[in-house]
Design a protein around this motif. Structure first.
Motif, short mmCIF file in Angstrom:
data_model
loop_
_atom_site.label_atom_id
_atom_site.label_comp_id
_atom_site.label_asym_id
_atom_site.label_seq_id
_atom_site.Cartn_x
_atom_site.Cartn_y
_atom_site.Cartn_z
N ALA A 191 54.06 28.60 22.51
CA ALA A 191 52.76 28.30 21.91
C ALA A 191 51.98 29.57 21.62
O ALA A 191 51.29 29.66 20.60
CB ALA A 191 51.96 27.38 22.83
N LEU A 192 52.10 30.57 22.50
CA LEU A 192 51.34 31.80 22.32
C LEU A 192 51.74 32.52 21.04
O LEU A 192 50.90 33.10 20.34
CB LEU A 192 51.55 32.71 23.53
N LYS A 193 53.03 32.46 20.71
CA LYS A 193 53.51 33.12 19.48
C LYS A 193 52.88 32.48 18.25
O LYS A 193 52.47 33.17 17.31
CB LYS A 193 55.04 33.02 19.42
N VAL A 194 52.78 31.16 18.25
CA VAL A 194 52.21 30.44 17.11
C VAL A 194 50.71 30.72 16.99
O VAL A 194 50.20 31.09 15.91
CB VAL A 194 52.46 28.93 17.24
N PHE A 195 49.98 30.56 18.09
CA PHE A 195 48.53 30.71 18.05
C PHE A 195 48.11 32.18 17.89
O PHE A 195 46.99 32.45 17.44
CB PHE A 195 47.89 30.12 19.30
N SER A 196 48.99 33.11 18.22
CA SER A 196 48.67 34.53 18.01
C SER A 196 48.57 34.84 16.52
O SER A 196 47.67 35.57 16.08
CB SER A 196 49.74 35.42 18.66
N GLY A 197 49.50 34.27 15.73
CA GLY A 197 49.45 34.49 14.29
C GLY A 197 48.19 33.89 13.67
O GLY A 197 47.55 34.51 12.80
N ILE A 198 47.81 32.71 14.14
CA ILE A 198 46.59 32.08 13.62
C ILE A 198 45.36 32.87 14.06
O ILE A 198 44.41 33.06 13.29
CB ILE A 198 46.50 30.62 14.11
N GLY A 199 45.36 33.36 15.30
CA GLY A 199 44.25 34.16 15.79
C GLY A 199 44.07 35.44 15.01
O GLY A 199 42.95 35.90 14.78
N LEU A 200 45.18 36.05 14.57
CA LEU A 200 45.11 37.26 13.75
C LEU A 200 44.36 36.99 12.44
O LEU A 200 43.50 37.77 12.02
CB LEU A 200 46.53 37.76 13.45
N MET A 201 44.66 35.84 11.81
CA MET A 201 44.00 35.49 10.55
C MET A 201 42.53 35.15 10.78
O MET A 201 41.66 35.49 9.96
CB MET A 201 44.73 34.34 9.87
N TYR A 202 42.22 34.48 11.89
CA TYR A 202 40.81 34.20 12.21
C TYR A 202 40.02 35.50 12.40
O TYR A 202 38.85 35.59 12.00
CB TYR A 202 40.72 33.36 13.48
N ALA A 203 40.65 36.51 13.01
CA ALA A 203 39.98 37.79 13.21
C ALA A 203 39.66 38.45 11.87
O ALA A 203 38.56 39.00 11.67
CB ALA A 203 40.86 38.71 14.06
N LEU A 204 40.61 38.39 10.94
CA LEU A 204 40.36 38.93 9.60
C LEU A 204 39.22 38.18 8.91
O LEU A 204 38.40 38.78 8.20
CB LEU A 204 41.63 38.86 8.76
N GLY A 205 39.16 36.87 9.14
CA GLY A 205 38.07 36.07 8.58
C GLY A 205 36.71 36.48 9.12
O GLY A 205 35.73 36.56 8.37
N ASP A 206 36.64 36.78 10.42
CA ASP A 206 35.38 37.24 11.02
C ASP A 206 34.95 38.58 10.43
O ASP A 206 33.76 38.81 10.16
CB ASP A 206 35.53 37.36 12.54
N TYR A 207 35.92 39.47 10.25
CA TYR A 207 35.60 40.78 9.67
C TYR A 207 35.06 40.63 8.25
O TYR A 207 34.04 41.24 7.88
CB TYR A 207 36.84 41.66 9.68
N LEU A 208 35.73 39.79 7.45
CA LEU A 208 35.29 39.58 6.07
C LEU A 208 33.92 38.89 6.01
O LEU A 208 33.11 39.17 5.13
CB LEU A 208 36.33 38.75 5.31
N GLU A 209 33.66 38.00 6.98
CA GLU A 209 32.36 37.32 7.01
C GLU A 209 31.22 38.30 7.23
O GLU A 209 30.22 38.28 6.51
CB GLU A 209 32.37 36.26 8.11
N MET A 210 31.38 39.19 8.21
CA MET A 210 30.31 40.15 8.49
C MET A 210 30.19 41.17 7.36
O MET A 210 29.08 41.61 7.04
CB MET A 210 30.59 40.86 9.82
N ALA A 211 31.32 41.53 6.74
CA ALA A 211 31.27 42.48 5.62
C ALA A 211 30.53 41.88 4.43
O ALA A 211 29.76 42.56 3.75
CB ALA A 211 32.69 42.89 5.21
N SER A 212 30.75 40.59 4.18
CA SER A 212 30.07 39.94 3.05
C SER A 212 28.60 39.67 3.35
O SER A 212 27.74 39.82 2.48
CB SER A 212 30.78 38.62 2.70
N MET A 213 28.28 39.30 4.60
CA MET A 213 26.89 39.02 4.95
C MET A 213 26.03 40.28 4.93
O MET A 213 24.80 40.20 4.82
CB MET A 213 26.82 38.38 6.34
N GLY A 214 26.67 41.45 5.01
CA GLY A 214 25.90 42.68 4.91
C GLY A 214 25.32 42.89 3.52
O GLY A 214 24.34 43.62 3.36
N ALA A 215 25.92 42.24 2.51
CA ALA A 215 25.46 42.42 1.13
C ALA A 215 24.81 41.18 0.53
O ALA A 215 24.17 41.27 -0.50
CB ALA A 215 26.65 42.84 0.25
#
Length: 362
Positions: free
Chosen positions: A119-143
């Motif tokens: 299960a950790l292998k599967v959810f790790s990949g999804i967690g990686l994409m969620y992290a990228l989503g958080d980064y993009l959210e804060m980058a977009s909200m800055g502008a």
């Protein structure tokens, strides 16, 4: 006499026997399912969850927008603290809280479940994409403002439709494509009107691009999370959340070292009460997204996302920390976005019924 006797006896038995005996005799009384409770939350509970969902979706970008400060040199509002500091703080808090829940409710047995490699292998990949989503959210909200960000989030309907068309071959009806084009055009109208009334007079293209990337990543994450959380439904919710947060936290940590500000200027540099509000908002958003949203269907989710646009708009107009003023063109643009989204969401059942009718006619 003999031909009528069995019939009269059966009628007598049906009148005299209680419900349970009548059921054994093969008679349906209508009381068989009287004690069966409806599945899922009640209508009142769904209404409360829907309001809570709209409120969280409206408050999150509004709090981020309120945490911006005015730069005296440029005259523009921006985020003074590190984008990744609040995200990393939320990831660490959620990971620790989920592990403590596992330890308190299931002991070391559930702690070991978090490290289950399958299960950790599967959810790790999804967690990686969620992290990228958080980064993009804060980058977009800055502008972008909170209202513009939430308006652009409605593009997820278009991106989801294109994904389903490409991956599953699921086609949209002509009516649905027209409504999707209407959604895109209404978002463009709002962004153009907002740029003219705001400072600078230009659309922040990088912010718009980051939102579209964020929406694409979020759509993919939502599909994968829904699928694999059901596949691993034997695992408690907090165990799944901890597995998601392991790589999620590590990814945000790597980004924080690479952004050149989080650790170089000090992790808590620029933190104000508003920044603490952003940190708390990320926590509420994470837990509500993973837990409460599973109780709402996709129709209510999409309508709630659209309704949050109107709530954000009135917050920006009414709250004193925002410079926005009520303008009829902006208000009408927001209403067109909301109504076009709800029309598209409602068209799904109409198109399905029409397709079923056409199939029956053949």
């Amino acid at each position: 006499f003999f031909s009528q006797q069995p019939l009269s006896c059966l009628s007598f038995a049906r009148k005299k026997l209680p419900d349970s005996a009548a059921m054994q005799a093969g008679q349906y009384t209508g009381n068989e399912f009287k004690d069966l409770k409806p599945a899922g939350p009640s209508a009142l509970a769904k209404g409360g969850l829907f309001c809570f969902f709209v409120l969280t979706r409206a408050l999150h970008p509004t709090i981020i927008d309120a945490s911006k400060t005015l730069d005296p040199e440029t005259g523009k509002r921006g985020i003074a603290y590190s984008n990744m500091s609040v995200v990393l703080g939320e990831c660490v808090f959620t990971l620790i809280a989920a592990c403590l829940m596992a330890l308190a409710l299931g002991g070391m047995k559930e702690i070991r479940l978090i490290l289950d490699p399958k299960a950790l292998k599967v959810f790790s990949g999804i967690g990686l994409m969620y992290a990228l989503g958080d980064y993009l959210e804060m980058a977009s909200m800055g502008a972008l403002s909170g209202a513009a960000y939430q308006v652009l989030l409605q593009s997820k309907l278009v991106i989801t439709a294109l994904m389903l068309w490409y991956i599953k071959g699921a086609k949209q009806a002509g009516l649905q494509w027209n409504l999707l084009v209407l959604i895109m055009l209404s978002m463009c109208v709002y962004m153009i009107g907002g740029s003219k009334s705001g400072s600078g007079g230009a659309i922040p293209l990088m912010g718009v691009f980051n939102v579209l990337l964020k929406v694409t990543v979020s759509c993919l994450c939502a599909v994968l999370a829904d699928k694999y959380m059901k596949d691993f439904k034997s695992l408690p919710f907090y165990v799944q959340l901890a597995q998601l947060k392991v790589v999620w936290t590590l990814t945000i940590l790597v980004i924080s070292f690479a952004d050149g500000t989080t650790w170089q200027q000090g992790f808590f540099n620029g933190w104000t009460p508003a920044a603490c509000g952003v940190f708390s908002s990320f926590i509420v958003k994470c837990w509500s997204t993973m837990a409460i949203l599973s109780l709402l269907d996709s129709v209510l989710k999409n309508i709630g996302e659209a309704s949050a646009v109107l709530v954000i708009y009135f917050m920006n107009v009414c709250l004193p920390m925002f410079p926005d003023k009520f303008e009829v063109p902006s208000f009408l643009a927001v209403m067109v976005v909301i109504l076009s989204v709800t029309a598209y969401v409602g068209s799904k059942s109409v198109v399905e019924k029409a397709a079923l009718y056409d199939k029956m006619q053949k």
